[in-house]
Design a protein around this motif. Sequence first.
Motif, PDB file in Angstrom:
ATOM      1  N   LYS A   1       0.834  -1.204   0.000  1.00 61.16           N
ATOM      2  CA  LYS A   1       0.000   0.000   0.000  1.00 61.16           C
ATOM      3  C   LYS A   1       0.869   1.254   0.000  1.00 61.16           C
ATOM      4  O   LYS A   1       0.531   2.260  -0.636  1.00 61.16           O
ATOM      5  CB  LYS A   1      -0.940  -0.019   1.208  1.00 61.16           C
ATOM      6  CG  LYS A   1      -2.049  -1.045   1.076  1.00 61.16           C
ATOM      7  CD  LYS A   1      -3.118  -0.898   2.146  1.00 61.16           C
ATOM      8  CE  LYS A   1      -2.676  -1.472   3.472  1.00 61.16           C
ATOM      9  NZ  LYS A   1      -3.766  -1.449   4.463  1.00 61.16           N
ATOM     10  N   LEU A   2       1.995   1.175   0.681  1.00 61.59           N
ATOM     11  CA  LEU A   2       2.938   2.293   0.705  1.00 61.59           C
ATOM     12  C   LEU A   2       3.471   2.573  -0.694  1.00 61.59           C
ATOM     13  O   LEU A   2       3.491   3.729  -1.149  1.00 61.59           O
ATOM     14  CB  LEU A   2       4.086   1.943   1.652  1.00 61.59           C
ATOM     15  CG  LEU A   2       5.005   3.052   2.125  1.00 61.59           C
ATOM     16  CD1 LEU A   2       4.278   3.937   3.127  1.00 61.59           C
ATOM     17  CD2 LEU A   2       6.237   2.444   2.794  1.00 61.59           C
ATOM     18  N   PHE A   3       3.899   1.527  -1.399  1.00 62.10           N
ATOM     19  CA  PHE A   3       4.400   1.699  -2.764  1.00 62.10           C
ATOM     20  C   PHE A   3       3.330   2.299  -3.673  1.00 62.10           C
ATOM     21  O   PHE A   3       3.613   3.199  -4.472  1.00 62.10           O
ATOM     22  CB  PHE A   3       4.869   0.359  -3.332  1.00 62.10           C
ATOM     23  CG  PHE A   3       6.239  -0.064  -2.877  1.00 62.10           C
ATOM     24  CD1 PHE A   3       7.356   0.663  -3.254  1.00 62.10           C
ATOM     25  CD2 PHE A   3       6.409  -1.189  -2.092  1.00 62.10           C
ATOM     26  CE1 PHE A   3       8.632   0.281  -2.846  1.00 62.10           C
ATOM     27  CE2 PHE A   3       7.666  -1.584  -1.672  1.00 62.10           C
ATOM     28  CZ  PHE A   3       8.787  -0.849  -2.048  1.00 62.10           C
ATOM     29  N   MET A   4       2.107   1.817  -3.568  1.00 63.79           N
ATOM     30  CA  MET A   4       1.046   2.326  -4.441  1.00 63.79           C
ATOM     31  C   MET A   4       0.727   3.780  -4.146  1.00 63.79           C
ATOM     32  O   MET A   4       0.499   4.575  -5.063  1.00 63.79           O
ATOM     33  CB  MET A   4      -0.211   1.461  -4.299  1.00 63.79           C
ATOM     34  CG  MET A   4      -0.088   0.088  -4.942  1.00 63.79           C
ATOM     35  SD  MET A   4      -1.665  -0.809  -5.041  1.00 63.79           S
ATOM     36  CE  MET A   4      -1.946  -1.198  -3.301  1.00 63.79           C
ATOM     37  N   ALA A   5       0.702   4.143  -2.864  1.00 68.40           N
ATOM     38  CA  ALA A   5       0.343   5.515  -2.492  1.00 68.40           C
ATOM     39  C   ALA A   5       1.422   6.525  -2.875  1.00 68.40           C
ATOM     40  O   ALA A   5       1.105   7.671  -3.214  1.00 68.40           O
ATOM     41  CB  ALA A   5       0.075   5.596  -0.990  1.00 68.40           C
ATOM     42  N   LEU A   6       2.683   6.111  -2.830  1.00 64.70           N
ATOM     43  CA  LEU A   6       3.783   7.053  -3.020  1.00 64.70           C
ATOM     44  C   LEU A   6       4.466   6.950  -4.378  1.00 64.70           C
ATOM     45  O   LEU A   6       5.429   7.666  -4.644  1.00 64.70           O
ATOM     46  CB  LEU A   6       4.829   6.852  -1.916  1.00 64.70           C
ATOM     47  CG  LEU A   6       4.327   7.041  -0.476  1.00 64.70           C
ATOM     48  CD1 LEU A   6       5.454   6.808   0.521  1.00 64.70           C
ATOM     49  CD2 LEU A   6       3.722   8.430  -0.282  1.00 64.70           C
ATOM     50  N   SER A   7       3.968   6.051  -5.232  1.00 62.29           N
ATOM     51  CA  SER A   7       4.557   5.890  -6.562  1.00 62.29           C
ATOM     52  C   SER A   7       3.649   6.483  -7.627  1.00 62.29           C
ATOM     53  O   SER A   7       2.680   7.186  -7.322  1.00 62.29           O
ATOM     54  CB  SER A   7       4.811   4.404  -6.842  1.00 62.29           C
ATOM     55  OG  SER A   7       5.718   3.858  -5.903  1.00 62.29           O
ATOM     56  N   GLU A   8       3.935   6.174  -8.891  1.00 71.93           N
ATOM     57  CA  GLU A   8       3.164   6.732  -9.997  1.00 71.93           C
ATOM     58  C   GLU A   8       1.706   6.282  -9.906  1.00 71.93           C
ATOM     59  O   GLU A   8       1.410   5.177  -9.450  1.00 71.93           O
ATOM     60  CB  GLU A   8       3.771   6.303 -11.337  1.00 71.93           C
ATOM     61  CG  GLU A   8       3.717   4.806 -11.637  1.00 71.93           C
ATOM     62  CD  GLU A   8       4.864   4.025 -11.028  1.00 71.93           C
ATOM     63  OE1 GLU A   8       4.977   2.826 -11.350  1.00 71.93           O
ATOM     64  OE2 GLU A   8       5.621   4.610 -10.236  1.00 71.93           O
TER      65      GLU A   8
END
Length: 264
Positions: free
Chosen positions: A148-155
Motif C-alpha cells: 500500500k505504501l508503494f502504491m500511495a507514493l509511486s506513480e
Amino acid sequence: MNSTSPASHRKTIDKAMQIMTAFTQDRPELGVTELAERLGMHKSVVSRIAATLKAWGMVESNPVTGRLRVGSAAFRIGSLFSHHPNSLADVAGPSLADLVAQTHHSVHLSVRKGERILVVATVESPSALRVIMRVGDERALHATAAGKLFMALSEPGLMRAAYRASGFKALTPQTITTMAEMERGFARIRRERAAHNRGENTLGAGAVAAPVMSRTGEVIAAVSCVFPLHVVDAGQRSLIEKSTKACAEKLSVKVAQFPQRTFA
C-alpha cells in the motif's frame, strides 16, 4: 557439425527460466503436466528441460508426491542476492536489528517487483509470539502495508496495474478488494508516511511500513515491522509506527551516501 543455432539455444534457456520462475510462494511444487499447461509448452519439452535442471540441482522431485520443487543449487545461488557488498539489504541490516530491539517484533525490508513486493532482508523477533517473513517471499501489493505504501507514493498507474494483476483478491475478510477503498486510504499514507496492515494478508498478523526514499524522492524500499495483532494495542502500534519511520528515515540518509547507485 552442430546444427543447433544460437537462437535455438536462447529459446531453450528462455523455457528453462519460465519453468524456474513458475514456482512461487503460493505454488512451491508443480507437476510436469501442470507446468506444461501453465506455460503452454508440450509435456515432453517440460520433462526434458526439467531433467537437465534436476541434473544441475536447480529443481528436485518431492520423494513423496513426485512433483517438482526448487532445488538446493537454486537456493544457494538465490541466497547470494542478499549478500551483495553495499546492497540495500547489506546496508539495512544493522538498522533493522536496532528496530527489532526497540519493538521486540520481527522486521523486514522489501522492494517492489512489478505488482508484488519482494522481501530482501529480515530480522526475526526473539519472542515466541512473532510473525515470520523469509528472504525471497513475495506478496501482492494490495494486501500488505509495504504494498500500500508503494502504491500511495509511486506513480498513479501502479494501483491500476496491481489491480489488473491480482484483481485485489480477498486473502482474508479484512483484505481491501476495490480500488476506490484502496485509494481512500492513500491520503493518510501520504500525510503520515506510513501504512498499516490489519490482518489483510494473513489473519491475526499486522504490520506497519515506512518508506526508504532515494535522493530524488522515489520510494526504493519499505521497512515493515510485523506482529501478532492480539499482542499489540493502539498505543503500542503508535510507538511501533514512530520507530519504523525513524528506521526508514535513517536508511534513506544512508542510501543518499551512495550517489548514482541503484539498489535492488
